[in-house]
Design a protein around this motif. Structure first.
Motif, PDB file in Angstrom:
ATOM      1  N   ASP A 116       0.831  -1.211   0.000  1.00 65.79           N
ATOM      2  CA  ASP A 116       0.000   0.000   0.000  1.00 65.79           C
ATOM      3  C   ASP A 116       0.862   1.258   0.000  1.00 65.79           C
ATOM      4  O   ASP A 116       0.594   2.215  -0.748  1.00 65.79           O
ATOM      5  CB  ASP A 116      -0.928  -0.004   1.227  1.00 65.79           C
ATOM      6  CG  ASP A 116      -1.978  -1.109   1.156  1.00 65.79           C
ATOM      7  OD1 ASP A 116      -2.216  -1.608   0.033  1.00 65.79           O
ATOM      8  OD2 ASP A 116      -2.533  -1.471   2.202  1.00 65.79           O
ATOM      9  N   GLN A 125       2.591   1.557  -3.424  1.00 59.79           N
ATOM     10  CA  GLN A 125       1.664   1.969  -4.476  1.00 59.79           C
ATOM     11  C   GLN A 125       1.394   3.470  -4.428  1.00 59.79           C
ATOM     12  O   GLN A 125       1.265   4.120  -5.468  1.00 59.79           O
ATOM     13  CB  GLN A 125       0.358   1.178  -4.341  1.00 59.79           C
ATOM     14  CG  GLN A 125       0.484  -0.285  -4.781  1.00 59.79           C
ATOM     15  CD  GLN A 125      -0.730  -1.106  -4.412  1.00 59.79           C
ATOM     16  OE1 GLN A 125      -1.668  -0.615  -3.793  1.00 59.79           O
ATOM     17  NE2 GLN A 125      -0.716  -2.394  -4.771  1.00 59.79           N
ATOM     18  N   THR A 126       1.341   4.016  -3.208  1.00 61.61           N
ATOM     19  CA  THR A 126       1.163   5.456  -3.073  1.00 61.61           C
ATOM     20  C   THR A 126       2.349   6.210  -3.666  1.00 61.61           C
ATOM     21  O   THR A 126       2.183   7.208  -4.390  1.00 61.61           O
ATOM     22  CB  THR A 126       0.992   5.825  -1.584  1.00 61.61           C
ATOM     23  OG1 THR A 126      -0.132   5.125  -1.062  1.00 61.61           O
ATOM     24  CG2 THR A 126       0.786   7.317  -1.412  1.00 61.61           C
ATOM     25  N   VAL A 130       4.542   5.017  -5.921  1.00 57.05           N
ATOM     26  CA  VAL A 130       4.582   4.808  -7.382  1.00 57.05           C
ATOM     27  C   VAL A 130       3.576   5.713  -8.084  1.00 57.05           C
ATOM     28  O   VAL A 130       3.868   6.283  -9.138  1.00 57.05           O
ATOM     29  CB  VAL A 130       4.322   3.327  -7.710  1.00 57.05           C
ATOM     30  CG1 VAL A 130       4.105   3.138  -9.209  1.00 57.05           C
ATOM     31  CG2 VAL A 130       5.488   2.467  -7.238  1.00 57.05           C
ATOM     32  N   LYS A 131       2.389   5.837  -7.507  1.00 58.05           N
ATOM     33  CA  LYS A 131       1.371   6.700  -8.104  1.00 58.05           C
ATOM     34  C   LYS A 131       1.866   8.143  -8.186  1.00 58.05           C
ATOM     35  O   LYS A 131       1.681   8.836  -9.203  1.00 58.05           O
ATOM     36  CB  LYS A 131       0.078   6.642  -7.294  1.00 58.05           C
ATOM     37  CG  LYS A 131      -1.084   7.423  -7.906  1.00 58.05           C
ATOM     38  CD  LYS A 131      -2.351   7.242  -7.085  1.00 58.05           C
ATOM     39  CE  LYS A 131      -3.531   7.982  -7.745  1.00 58.05           C
ATOM     40  NZ  LYS A 131      -3.287   9.421  -7.922  1.00 58.05           N
ATOM     41  N   ALA A 132       2.529   8.601  -7.109  1.00 56.34           N
ATOM     42  CA  ALA A 132       3.075   9.967  -7.123  1.00 56.34           C
ATOM     43  C   ALA A 132       4.152  10.100  -8.186  1.00 56.34           C
ATOM     44  O   ALA A 132       4.246  11.129  -8.869  1.00 56.34           O
ATOM     45  CB  ALA A 132       3.625  10.302  -5.738  1.00 56.34           C
ATOM     46  N   TYR A 133       4.954   9.059  -8.355  1.00 57.45           N
ATOM     47  CA  TYR A 133       6.019   9.109  -9.359  1.00 57.45           C
ATOM     48  C   TYR A 133       5.443   9.080 -10.772  1.00 57.45           C
ATOM     49  O   TYR A 133       5.995   9.681 -11.700  1.00 57.45           O
ATOM     50  CB  TYR A 133       6.993   7.945  -9.155  1.00 57.45           C
ATOM     51  CG  TYR A 133       8.282   8.363  -8.481  1.00 57.45           C
ATOM     52  CD1 TYR A 133       9.480   8.422  -9.190  1.00 57.45           C
ATOM     53  CD2 TYR A 133       8.285   8.715  -7.148  1.00 57.45           C
ATOM     54  CE1 TYR A 133      10.644   8.822  -8.584  1.00 57.45           C
ATOM     55  CE2 TYR A 133       9.452   9.109  -6.519  1.00 57.45           C
ATOM     56  CZ  TYR A 133      10.639   9.159  -7.238  1.00 57.45           C
ATOM     57  OH  TYR A 133      11.792   9.562  -6.625  1.00 57.45           O
ATOM     58  N   VAL A 134       4.342   8.330 -10.961  1.00 62.30           N
ATOM     59  CA  VAL A 134       3.705   8.318 -12.288  1.00 62.30           C
ATOM     60  C   VAL A 134       3.230   9.722 -12.652  1.00 62.30           C
ATOM     61  O   VAL A 134       3.449  10.204 -13.779  1.00 62.30           O
ATOM     62  CB  VAL A 134       2.532   7.314 -12.310  1.00 62.30           C
ATOM     63  CG1 VAL A 134       1.712   7.483 -13.593  1.00 62.30           C
ATOM     64  CG2 VAL A 134       3.049   5.879 -12.225  1.00 62.30           C
ATOM     65  N   ASP A 135       2.603  10.402 -11.690  1.00 57.58           N
ATOM     66  CA  ASP A 135       2.145  11.786 -11.948  1.00 57.58           C
ATOM     67  C   ASP A 135       3.320  12.705 -12.218  1.00 57.58           C
ATOM     68  O   ASP A 135       3.274  13.538 -13.141  1.00 57.58           O
ATOM     69  CB  ASP A 135       1.349  12.295 -10.732  1.00 57.58           C
ATOM     70  CG  ASP A 135       0.059  11.507 -10.525  1.00 57.58           C
ATOM     71  OD1 ASP A 135      -0.411  10.893 -11.502  1.00 57.58           O
ATOM     72  OD2 ASP A 135      -0.463  11.500  -9.387  1.00 57.58           O
ATOM     73  N   GLN A 184       4.816  12.095 -15.693  1.00 60.07           N
ATOM     74  CA  GLN A 184       4.036  12.711 -16.767  1.00 60.07           C
ATOM     75  C   GLN A 184       4.320  14.204 -16.897  1.00 60.07           C
ATOM     76  O   GLN A 184       4.234  14.773 -17.980  1.00 60.07           O
ATOM     77  CB  GLN A 184       2.546  12.473 -16.507  1.00 60.07           C
ATOM     78  CG  GLN A 184       2.133  11.005 -16.637  1.00 60.07           C
ATOM     79  CD  GLN A 184       0.696  10.756 -16.233  1.00 60.07           C
ATOM     80  OE1 GLN A 184       0.035  11.654 -15.687  1.00 60.07           O
ATOM     81  NE2 GLN A 184       0.187   9.545 -16.501  1.00 60.07           N
ATOM     82  N   GLN A 215       8.636   0.681 -10.060  1.00 58.05           N
ATOM     83  CA  GLN A 215       7.637  -0.281 -10.535  1.00 58.05           C
ATOM     84  C   GLN A 215       8.187  -1.712 -10.491  1.00 58.05           C
ATOM     85  O   GLN A 215       7.445  -2.660 -10.204  1.00 58.05           O
ATOM     86  CB  GLN A 215       7.191   0.093 -11.944  1.00 58.05           C
ATOM     87  CG  GLN A 215       6.329   1.357 -11.984  1.00 58.05           C
ATOM     88  CD  GLN A 215       6.010   1.809 -13.389  1.00 58.05           C
ATOM     89  OE1 GLN A 215       6.797   1.581 -14.318  1.00 58.05           O
ATOM     90  NE2 GLN A 215       4.871   2.465 -13.559  1.00 58.05           N
ATOM     91  N   GLN A 268       7.871  -2.784  -7.016  1.00 59.46           N
ATOM     92  CA  GLN A 268       6.476  -3.084  -6.723  1.00 59.46           C
ATOM     93  C   GLN A 268       6.097  -4.477  -7.239  1.00 59.46           C
ATOM     94  O   GLN A 268       5.459  -5.265  -6.523  1.00 59.46           O
ATOM     95  CB  GLN A 268       5.575  -2.029  -7.354  1.00 59.46           C
ATOM     96  CG  GLN A 268       4.090  -2.258  -7.097  1.00 59.46           C
ATOM     97  CD  GLN A 268       3.220  -1.229  -7.801  1.00 59.46           C
ATOM     98  OE1 GLN A 268       3.710  -0.455  -8.615  1.00 59.46           O
ATOM     99  NE2 GLN A 268       1.942  -1.225  -7.490  1.00 59.46           N
TER     100      GLN A 268
END
Length: 431
Positions: free
Chosen positions: A166, A169-170, A172-177, A180, A193, A196
């Motif tokens: 968990d 994932q938080t 990784v999500k911040a890194y995806v944003d 971009q 990733q 993960q």
């Protein structure tokens, strides 16, 4: 070209992540239906629901019935003589005033204590059935407890890995944003990733192990429920060698362990059978009475009959010799079983000694707590940019490995104590 390769790797990692997440979600859906259960509840249910134990209980009842059968005397035999006239004048069933009738009754009386010896054999067979039940209980209880403890520590490890997933994932999500927006290196996102996916694979493997433990418990309890194992600290506190003496355990296992008792009862049975076969060489006595209406020197003759076999050729020599040899066979098997029992006790004891040295070398629970604090600080500092990605990955992997290793060690430790219970055939660590 390099950018295309990086994107391909990213797609592969994301695909693997989706597959793992699909498995994890299915196991999470199953987890929501877990039934909380304590070790005592598991054992109570096991005693009344396990088919193998129930079958062996009925076997004890069957053996006890044979004791009652051995105590019953042989039935007397009755015969009747009905007159058919003479060879010159056949008159079927001529049993009236001028006819002939005769009756005899015969009772077998066993000599040389054969009846008592058969009762002793049946009693020993019942004791053997009881010892066999104890041996089955000893084996199945070890399987039950080992699977319960494995399940408990697997679920404890699963909670840590799930929390780490968990958190990751938080991040990784911040890194995806951020990727971009172009504010972080794309290679750093790929590394996160990959971390993960690796953790998701570990979690999926752990869930497979947990399902195996669940399946074993279900088979032992003959249940379709999925369980959440719950253990209190007091339930584990009794696992200690402080009040035990190795020599005493060795001596007790060599006498009282169920499989040793079975071997000892087989040895006793061989002795009893030898005594019975010697008694069989003594002929039995037949005692009876007869009545003859008018076929004797007086009418309405009444007589006492006595009969006995003449032991001219068959004196049961072969069976006696075979029974004597069987005593020697069972004696060696008893010594072998005693040696096996004592060796298993010694090995189980030494295994505990080895594990306890590691367990007492430092406080695992304090160490785990300090590591929890450390990884939380690492996550915060990584979010603030105070530590590098490689440092974060190194700490993260160390934390996951530490959680798995500690719970695996604790599971091995408590199961080692259960192995000593099994080796001695006793409940040494009652809660």
């Amino acid at each position: 070209m390099k950018l295309g390769i990086m994107r391909t790797i990213r797609k592969l990692l994301l695909t693997a992540g989706v597959i793992c997440l699909g498995f994890i979600q299915s196991t999470q859906a199953q987890t929501s239906t877990l039934q909380p259960i304590s070790l005592q509840t598991v054992e109570d249910s096991f005693l009344v629901r396990n088919y193998a134990l129930l079958a062996q209980r009925y076997q004890i009842d069957a053996s006890q019935a044979l004791i009652r059968q051995a105590k019953i005397w042989s039935n007397p035999s009755f015969s009747a003589l009905l007159g058919f006239g003479s060879t010159n004048n056949i008159q079927p069933f001529k049993i009236g005033k001028d006819g002939e009738t005769g009756y005899s009754i015969d009772q077998l009386i066993q000599l040389a204590g054969k009846r008592n010896k058969n009762i002793q054999l049946a009693t020993t067979a019942t004791r053997m059935s009881e010892a066999t039940f104890d041996e089955l209980l000893r084996t199945l209880k070890l399987q039950l407890r080992e699977n319960y403890f494995n399940l408990y520590y697997q679920q404890q490890t699963g909670k840590v890995l799930k929390e780490q997933l968990d958190n990751l994932q938080t991040i990784v999500k911040a890194y995806v944003d951020a990727d971009q927006k172009g504010s972080v290196a794309h290679a750093d996102l790929i590394r996160l990733q990959a971390l993960q996916v690796g953790l998701e694979n570990d979690y999926a493997d752990l869930k497979q192990q947990e399902l195996e433990s669940q399946k074993n418990l279900q088979q032992l309890l003959h249940s379709h429920d999925f369980y959440e194992a719950r253990l209190g600290s007091t339930e584990l506190a009794s696992y200690s060698l402080d009040k035990l003496q190795l020599q005493q355990l060795l001596d007790t296992a060599g006498i009282n362990r169920p499989d040793v008792r079975v071997a000892d009862l087989e040895y006793q049975t061989a002795h009893l059978n030898y005594r019975l076969q010697k008694a069989m060489a003594v002929p039995d006595l037949h005692v009876g009475a007869s009545y003859d209406k008018q076929g004797s020197y007086v009418d309405n003759f009444v007589g006492l009959t006595l009969g006995i076999d003449l032991p001219l050729w068959n004196r049961n020599q072969g069976n006696i010799r075979s029974a004597a040899s069987q005593i020697k066979v069972n004696q060696q098997q008893l010594l072998q079983q005693q040696s096996i029992a004592q060796t298993e006790v010694l090995n189980a004891w030494q295994q505990i000694i080895t594990l306890e040295k590691r367990y007492k070398s430092f406080d695992l629970h304090q160490f785990q707590g300090e590591f929890d604090t450390l990884i939380n600080e690492v996550a915060k500092n990584f979010s603030k940019g105070n530590i590098t990605l490689l440092q974060f990955i190194d700490y993260f992997n160390s934390y996951s490995d530490n959680a798995k290793n500690i719970n695996t060690f604790l599971s091995k430790r408590v199961n080692a104590y259960e192995e000593l219970n099994y080796a001695t055939g006793q409940e040494l660590f009652k809660k």
